[in-house]
Enzyme design. Structure first.
Site, PDB file in Angstrom:
ATOM      1  N   ASP A   1      13.328 -28.305  28.013  1.00 38.90           N
ATOM      2  CA  ASP A   1      13.109 -28.883  29.322  1.00 38.90           C
ATOM      3  C   ASP A   1      11.638 -29.288  29.368  1.00 38.90           C
ATOM      4  OD1 ASP A   1      13.273 -29.861  31.844  1.00 38.90           O
ATOM      5  OD2 ASP A   1      14.194 -28.086  32.735  1.00 38.90           O
TER       6      ASP A   1
HETATM    7  C1  BGC Z   1      14.046 -30.893  34.834  1.00 36.97           C
HETATM    8  C2  BGC Z   1      15.069 -31.496  33.907  1.00 36.97           C
HETATM    9  C3  BGC Z   1      14.765 -32.954  33.719  1.00 36.97           C
HETATM   10  C4  BGC Z   1      13.368 -33.085  33.161  1.00 36.97           C
HETATM   11  C5  BGC Z   1      12.928 -34.504  32.893  1.00 36.97           C
HETATM   12  C6  BGC Z   1      12.635 -31.173  34.388  1.00 36.97           C
HETATM   13  O1  BGC Z   1      11.719 -30.807  35.359  1.00 36.97           O
HETATM   14  O2  BGC Z   1      14.252 -29.512  34.944  1.00 36.97           O
HETATM   15  O3  BGC Z   1      16.349 -31.313  34.421  1.00 36.97           O
HETATM   16  O4  BGC Z   1      15.722 -33.548  32.908  1.00 36.97           O
HETATM   17  O5  BGC Z   1      12.449 -32.530  34.090  1.00 36.97           O
HETATM   18  O6  BGC Z   1      12.724 -35.194  34.064  1.00 36.97           O
END
Ligand code: BGC
Length: 730
Positions: A262
């Protein structure tokens, strides 16, 4: 650009180096042979280069070999607008507006694998058109507490439902040569302290509740990538968690794809190397305090990794495993020249969004058949509430979108009703004025100078002579509501909405409350209103889909994918004081008793039960029968539409294990089928029960199937079982 590079590389390689096409470029060769061939041609530097980001959403390819960059995108409800290279703000392109599909809670509420396939096909085509290789979704974290700010991006509280419902989505997306990235693996069940909390979960809950949807996504769906979660488990961050990634995902389940972190979820270089992470994103890019200069080079899987490989602290074998996985991902997506072209904002995608929304809306209460609205007899319709005029696709975190269109409820209703009745609007309350997010602007000014009392008084004045009052409330995408990064403060509706509803109900009994949310809310006024509809966040086609249901063009068929408790303490995590906003440790004390499993064990009547949802017609169930079939059983039941309208029923199968060495839930969902029935029509619905479905997880022994008596319960909701049949496992 990617394609041009790729073509040049093919030419270059075929003209200059060898008359024969190298194996890695030869699409007639098996994937593994191509991956091995590419791997064998790469330098250590090139290998490391493909294991981390080069911008907010992309990672490098191997330009020398013509292996293209990999572009990811959020996800999961539509394709995120293009952002600046190293910023979250949209890049202000003019060709990246898309169709916003209903939130995943709505998809789960359709209980329709057909809708899931339609969703995956449509969003996959949009991703492909936008030249994305990895779609960051779907999310299948289990709905543990109604306070979790991100529940709207997930598929409810039941592992079987979430698992089955994500499979067609995954398969259809991937048919476009776009990988899904199933998130957030795993145990990411709250937003509060999401980077810091250590989830303490017993193995039984882990295997029976929190992992199955991910396992199904990987094994049945064939997901090509998966995203590690932000929080910790067994003291290790889930983006580099040995047990979760190496042992369970890769060894036990045989996952051959790539683990993507993530964004900003990687914290430790040694663990990132050793514990199963393959591709690192979002680790912070200021670059100023790093000895590695350029910010992306400072990522854990960049120069710090290269250094360790060079001086022998890190093994080449582990490196090659990561590289193989990322190459596989690349060959399946960016390198795939046979994928379709995709399309964006096509009439088919609008239709799909409307259809899915229509099938996901849940009619929770319909006393005196207040719905559908009869336009022959209705002259004045009063619409009250901020959520009737608010655009919900902007905001909420990474799932925020730049939709080409978003038809709000009021627009949809006005369009559908035309001059057949008078539609009057009153604000009722002022909630959140959010207008822009990441530089995307809804274009709607929501400011209103009136006080709470004035707003209520104005709405009540209009309500007195209305034939029907439609109150649109619920939550929104502001922080602390249904939004990423924070949890809700309480189960109650915000902004004094309860007061508005009570005031309206006092002057007009023909009132329908429409809850726009991805979460359960408290309803102290439940007995004072005739109609309640759960509309979720529906995206582009919100207003049209809601009008379809309210006016009877679509007969509602959605069912709740999670329990609506009367009060917070009716939820296991809260009853046991095992939800913590501020603690570094969250102990999942309720174990496997999540959602309806908790309510049933403790005999707690929910406000609305898991699986509940009404229709404008009625369905009758025959007697369930059970017969042996191969190593399992088949349970069948006749279902008849006994009303005057055609409709769809979600027939649900729950199973109880009557005698077991470990305590088991009263019953658990093990099958569901959505059937369309014309008035008077009967269809036989048959469920297959495989022995694996009857097993439970004994921490001492693993999965076990104990012989003895089981009961199959078939019904219209977890609290509306119409017929049961016993069977014996020898
Ligand atoms: C989120 C993810 C997301 C990623 C990219 C993170 O803060 O938890 O679900 O895909 O950001 O935007």
């Amino acid at each position: 650009m990617k394609h041009t590079l790729f073509a040049i590389a093919i030419l270059a390689v075929s003209c200059c180096t060898s008359p024969k096409m190298p194996i890695y470029l030869d699409e007639s060769k098996p994937l593994e042979a191509r991956v091995e061939d590419a791997l064998s041609r790469m330098t250590v530097e090139e290998k490391v280069k493909i294991l981390h980001a080069q911008s907010k959403f992309s990672s490098a390819g191997v330009p020398r070999l013509g292996i293209p960059e990999l572009w990811t995108t959020d996800g999961p409800h539509g394709i995120r607008p293009e952002v600046l290279w190293d910023q979250w703000d949209q890049a202000c392109w003019t060709n990246d507006s898309i169709v916003a599909f209903p939130a995943l809670t709505c998809l789960a509420a359709t209980w329709s694998e057909e809708m899931s396939a339609l969703y995956g096909k449509s969003i996959g085509e949009e991703a492909r058109y936008r030249e994305k290789d990895v779609l960051l979704g779907p999310g299948v974290n289990i709905y543990r507490t109604p306070l979790c700010g991100r529940n709207f991006e997930y598929m409810g509280e039941d592992p079987f439902l979430a698992g089955k419902m994500c499979v067609p989505y995954i398969q259809e997306v991937q048919k476009n040569g776009v990988a899904v990235c199933v998130k957030h693996y795993a145990l990411n069940n709250q937003e509060a302290r999401r980077h810091y909390y250590n989830a303490v979960v017993d193995d039984r809950a882990l295997y029976e509740i929190y992992l199955p949807a991910f396992k199904t996504a990987v094994q049945e769906g064939g997901a090509w990538s998966i995203m590690g979660a932000y929080n910790l488990f067994e003291g290790q961050h889930l983006c580099h968690n040995d047990r979760m990634l190496n042992k369970i995902l890769k060894e036990e389940w045989g996952f051959d794809g790539a683990v993507i972190s993530d964004w900003g979820g990687v914290h430790n270089t040694e663990e990132a190397i050793a514990n199963g992470l393959d591709l690192e994103f979002g680790t912070g890019t200021n670059g100023l305090d790093s000895k590695y200069g350029q910010s992306y080079d400072a990522y854990n899987l960049a120069l710090p990794y290269l250094e360790r490989l060079m001086d022998g602290r890190a093994s080449m074998e582990v490196l090659d495993d990561k590289v193989r996985r990322v190459l596989r991902l690349n060959f399946r997506t960016a390198m795939n020249r046979n994928k379709p072209y995709g399309s964006i904002c096509s009439p088919e995608h609008y239709d799909a969004a409307r259809k899915i929304a229509g099938e996901g809306i849940v009619l929770l209460k319909n006393d005196n058949n207040i719905l559908p609205i009869n336009l022959e007899t209705t002259k004045k319709i009063l619409v009250v509430g901020e959520n009737a005029i608010k655009k919900m696709t902007v905001g909420g975190g990474s799932s925020s979108l730049k939709a080409k269109d978003e038809f709000t409820p009021i627009v949809g209703l006005q369009e559908a009703i035309g001059d057949k009745a008078q539609v009057v609007y009153q604000r009722g309350y002022v909630g959140d004025l959010l207008r822009t997010y990441n530089n995307v602007d809804t274009g709607i000014d929501l400011t209103d100078p009136r006080s709470e009392e004035e707003l209520i008084a104005d709405a009540v004045a209009e309500a007195a002579d209305a034939d029907i009052v439609l109150f649109f409330g619920g939550l929104n995408k502001a922080k602390g509501q249904d939004a990423e990064g924070r949890d809700r403060a309480s189960l109650a509706l915000p902004y004094a909405q309860d007061k508005v509803i009570e005031a309206l109900a006092a002057v007009n009994k023909n009132i329908v409350v429409l809850i726009v949310s991805g979460n359960a809310v408290e309803m102290p006024w439940v007995d004072n209103v005739d109609g309640i509809v759960q509309t979720w966040f529906l995206g582009t086609e919100t207003g049209h889909a809601i009008a379809d249901v309210l006016l009877g063009k679509v007969n509602p068929s959605g069912k709740l994918p999670f329990t609506f408790p009367v009060k917070l303490e009716d939820n296991g995590a809260h009853a046991l004081n095992a939800y913590h906003k501020d603690s570094l440790t969250v102990e999942y004390k309720e174990s496997i008793y999540v959602g309806y499993r908790w309510a049933e064990k403790h005999n707690i009547e929910p406000l609305f039960a898991f699986g509940h949802g009404l229709s404008y017609t009625t369905f009758e169930y025959g007697e369930a029968t059970c017969r042996k079939s191969g190593s399992g059983f088949k349970v069948s039941v006749d279902v008849t539409n006994t009303g005057a309208r055609e409709g769809k029923e979600v027939v649900q199968l729950y199973i109880s294990d009557e005698v077991s060495s470990l305590e088991r839930p009263i019953k658990e969902l093990k099958g569901f089928k959505k059937v369309a029935l014309a008035p008077g029509e009967t269809k036989k619905v048959t469920f297959e029960i495989e022995p694996d479905m009857l097993k439970f997880y004994d921490p001492a022994k693993g999965w076990v199937l104990e012989p003895g008596k089981f009961t199959a319960h078939v019904g219209a909701a977890s609290d509306d079982i119409r017929t049961t049949v016993d069977f014996n496992v020898k």
